[in-house]
Motif scaffolding. Structure first.
Motif, mmCIF file in Angstrom:
data_model
loop_
_atom_site.group_PDB
_atom_site.id
_atom_site.type_symbol
_atom_site.label_atom_id
_atom_site.label_comp_id
_atom_site.label_asym_id
_atom_site.label_seq_id
_atom_site.Cartn_x
_atom_site.Cartn_y
_atom_site.Cartn_z
ATOM 1 N N UNK A 104 5.137 3.920 -11.268
ATOM 2 C CA UNK A 104 4.154 4.708 -12.008
ATOM 3 C C UNK A 104 2.821 4.802 -11.287
ATOM 4 N N UNK A 105 2.615 3.976 -10.259
ATOM 5 C CA UNK A 105 1.419 4.096 -9.435
ATOM 6 C C UNK A 105 0.280 3.187 -9.812
ATOM 7 N N UNK A 106 0.563 2.026 -10.435
ATOM 8 C CA UNK A 106 -0.511 1.071 -10.688
ATOM 9 C C UNK A 106 -1.134 0.624 -9.376
ATOM 10 N N UNK B 289 0.784 -1.222 0.000
ATOM 11 C CA UNK B 289 0.000 0.000 0.000
ATOM 12 C C UNK B 289 0.813 1.269 0.000
ATOM 13 N N UNK B 290 2.110 1.164 -0.306
ATOM 14 C CA UNK B 290 2.929 2.368 -0.434
ATOM 15 C C UNK B 290 2.433 3.211 -1.611
ATOM 16 N N UNK B 291 2.756 4.483 -1.603
ATOM 17 C CA UNK B 291 2.294 5.394 -2.636
ATOM 18 C C UNK B 291 3.196 5.334 -3.871
ATOM 19 N N UNK B 292 2.570 5.248 -5.036
ATOM 20 C CA UNK B 292 3.298 5.301 -6.291
ATOM 21 C C UNK B 292 2.998 6.588 -7.040
ATOM 22 N N UNK B 293 3.523 6.674 -8.244
ATOM 23 C CA UNK B 293 3.237 7.825 -9.092
ATOM 24 C C UNK B 293 4.412 8.740 -9.356
ATOM 25 N N UNK B 294 5.590 8.424 -8.795
ATOM 26 C CA UNK B 294 6.750 9.295 -9.017
ATOM 27 C C UNK B 294 7.305 9.164 -10.435
ATOM 28 N N UNK B 295 7.158 7.973 -11.028
ATOM 29 C CA UNK B 295 7.656 7.740 -12.384
ATOM 30 C C UNK B 295 6.567 8.129 -13.376
#
Length: 506
Positions: A372-374, A30-36
């Motif tokens: 990428x936050x999938x 459940x860590x946060x993604x989306x940095x890439x």
């Protein structure tokens, strides 16, 4: 008392104090993604506009009559060659009314996860027809017993956040018996959120009766559904599949959340250019979203845009490729930009053995998708041989890999305490090192993940201990779990009622 004795006794006291504390997980799911972000905003907008243009001008073919009626009521229009086109406003209304998040329940509520936003979870998928035998190290047809064993194994793996059946029981020829026994294997052996597929729509209702038995009575499953359906209602390029559409209707009627999966193949059923592929695949997944929201606005659906790559020299599926990594990352980025629950596929190694190729392909593709936050990363555990195979050892190794990935996603917490100006001064002017400092002990527990399988010993110790490779170490762990973990997640009464009403083969 000499100062070195005082220091040692102080360290012993700290060790004893820490031993009494609960273990801290430095990298939970459940860590946060989306940095890439492989695409710029203008590139996303161009892909999105092309997808909407495809739906508005080309539209969808082979629309079943029942669905065509509902789509026309929502604003779809008829075009030549029996195609329906979707005006831009119709698609954007579907996006606006779609569920932006939902709870993916586990039978054990503590294992439930929230799907959507920027949280990342690894889970399973796949329909492997071969199992990498844990004893011979060679592939053989997968069986119903294998599915039970895989379900028991993953039940112990913290980083498999939900379980979709990973293999097809090739020893169950009847398709209804296959669907029933697949779900039975899941409910018997895990309380995690789970998922399956339904071969035909008429299988859904009877299986919901089984799920009601598990949930505690007629209608109880629908109140808190702990099983999600994997459905592929789109046949690339740009047409609906009637059997899968029928399953969609049945799942909605029984309140079964779904992942509507688009699985186009670059250069085969979609353009070979990566940008063109993303545009068509996005259009097709949007067609699923429009369908679901025309039937029931806001119904929970994971926007599962899974870009698949083929080796254009041979036509073979290439699940561990760099192209797969970048396309799935881009797909996750686009879906998150739309504000929808995202699902992508990664860690689909082409390697047959648990070797360097296996590790490289899994690591590259799964890390890219997570960064990428999938929200839900399917196929990410256990899969080998370009999705044709599944491995017990791979499940164990992938679980540890996911911890490393979650640690990457967690990032670096920059605070005054962590910057440690005073700690640096104290160590420089004192012992000249940081090995025994309070800050080091705290960081050791809080910020670092210590693998149990990856070997960090020096070479002589490794050799003395048997010179084990990763495959052998993982096999030992898997065998231990399979020989000891026999969960009893069904009561004797539930099991007896299920067996009385269904043809249970195990």
């Amino acid at each position: 008392m000499p100062s070195d004795i005082i220091k040692r006794s102080g360290r012993k006291a700290r060790h004893a104090q820490r031993a009494a504390k609960p273990v801290i997980d430095p990298c939970p799911p459940g860590q946060k993604g989306g940095a890439f972000k492989p695409l710029s905003l203008s590139e996303i907008e161009k892909i999105y506009d092309t997808a909407l243009r495809l739906l508005e001008e080309l539209g969808m073919g082979d629309v079943p009559d029942r669905l065509a009626f509902d789509l026309r009521a929502a604003g779809a229009q008829d075009r030549e060659q029996n195609r329906l086109v979707f005006p831009r406003s119709m698609v954007e209304q579907a996006i606006a009314s779609a569920a932006k998040s939902f709870t993916f329940h586990g039978r054990d509520e503590k294992r439930s996860i929230e799907v959507g936003g920027d949280r990342v979870y690894f889970g399973t998928g796949g329909a492997a027809v071969q199992t990498l035998d844990i004893n011979s190290g060679l592939y053989r047809p997968s069986t119903l017993a294998d599915l039970h064993d895989f379900t028991r194994l993953q039940d112990t793996l913290a980083n498999v956040s939900w379980f979709t059946r990973c293999c097809v029981a090739t020893d169950v020829p009847d398709v209804f018996d296959l669907d029933v026994n697949t779900v039975y294997a899941l409910v018997r052996n895990t309380t995690k959120p789970m998922a399956t597929s339904f071969t035909l729509a008429e299988h859904v209702g009877p299986i919901v009766e089984m799920l009601d038995i598990v949930a505690g009575g007629v209608g109880e499953f629908a109140k808190r559904p702990f099983l999600k359906a994997h459905i592929s209602p789109i046949i690339s390029p740009m047409r609906y599949g009637e059997d899968a559409v029928d399953v969609v209707y049945e799942c909605i009627s029984h309140n079964i959340p779904m992942s509507c999966i688009t699985a186009a193949q670059a250069g085969a059923t979609a353009p070979a250019t990566l940008a063109g592929f993303l545009a068509q695949s996005l259009a097709e997944t949007l067609a699923s979203l429009v369908m679901v929201n025309a039937i029931k606005p806001g119904f929970p659906m994971v926007f599962s845009n899974w870009p698949f790559i083929v080796d254009l020299r041979t036509g073979s599926f290439a699940g561990g490729s760099g192209e797969t990594a970048i396309l799935n990352a881009a797909s996750a980025q686009i879906t998150n930009w739309l504000g929808l629950p995202s699902g992508v596929a990664a860690s689909m190694a082409d390697a047959k053995a648990i070797d360097a190729q296996h590790g490289a392909e899994k690591g590259i593709t799964s890390l890219a998708a997570a960064l990428a936050g999938g929200n839900l990363i399917y196929e990410s555990s256990g899969m080998t041989a370009s999705l044709l195979g599944v491995s017990f050892e791979a499940f164990v190794l992938d679980n540890e890999m996911h911890s490393h990935t979650y640690r990457v996603l967690r990032g670096i917490e920059v605070t005054e305490a962590n910057l440690g100006f005073d700690a640096i001064c104290h160590s420089v002017l004192g012992d000249g090192h940081f090995l025994g400092s309070e800050q080091t002990y705290e960081a050791m527990e809080r910020d670092y993940f210590y693998p149990k399988l990856a070997d960090r010993q020096e070479p002589r110790t490794w050799q003395t201990d048997g010179a084990m490779d990763a495959w052998s170490s993982a096999r030992r762990v898997a065998q231990e779990v399979l020989s000891t973990h026999y969960p009893k997640y069904l009561t004797p009464e539930q099991d007896a009622e299920i067996r009385q009403r269904f043809h249970i083969l195990s």
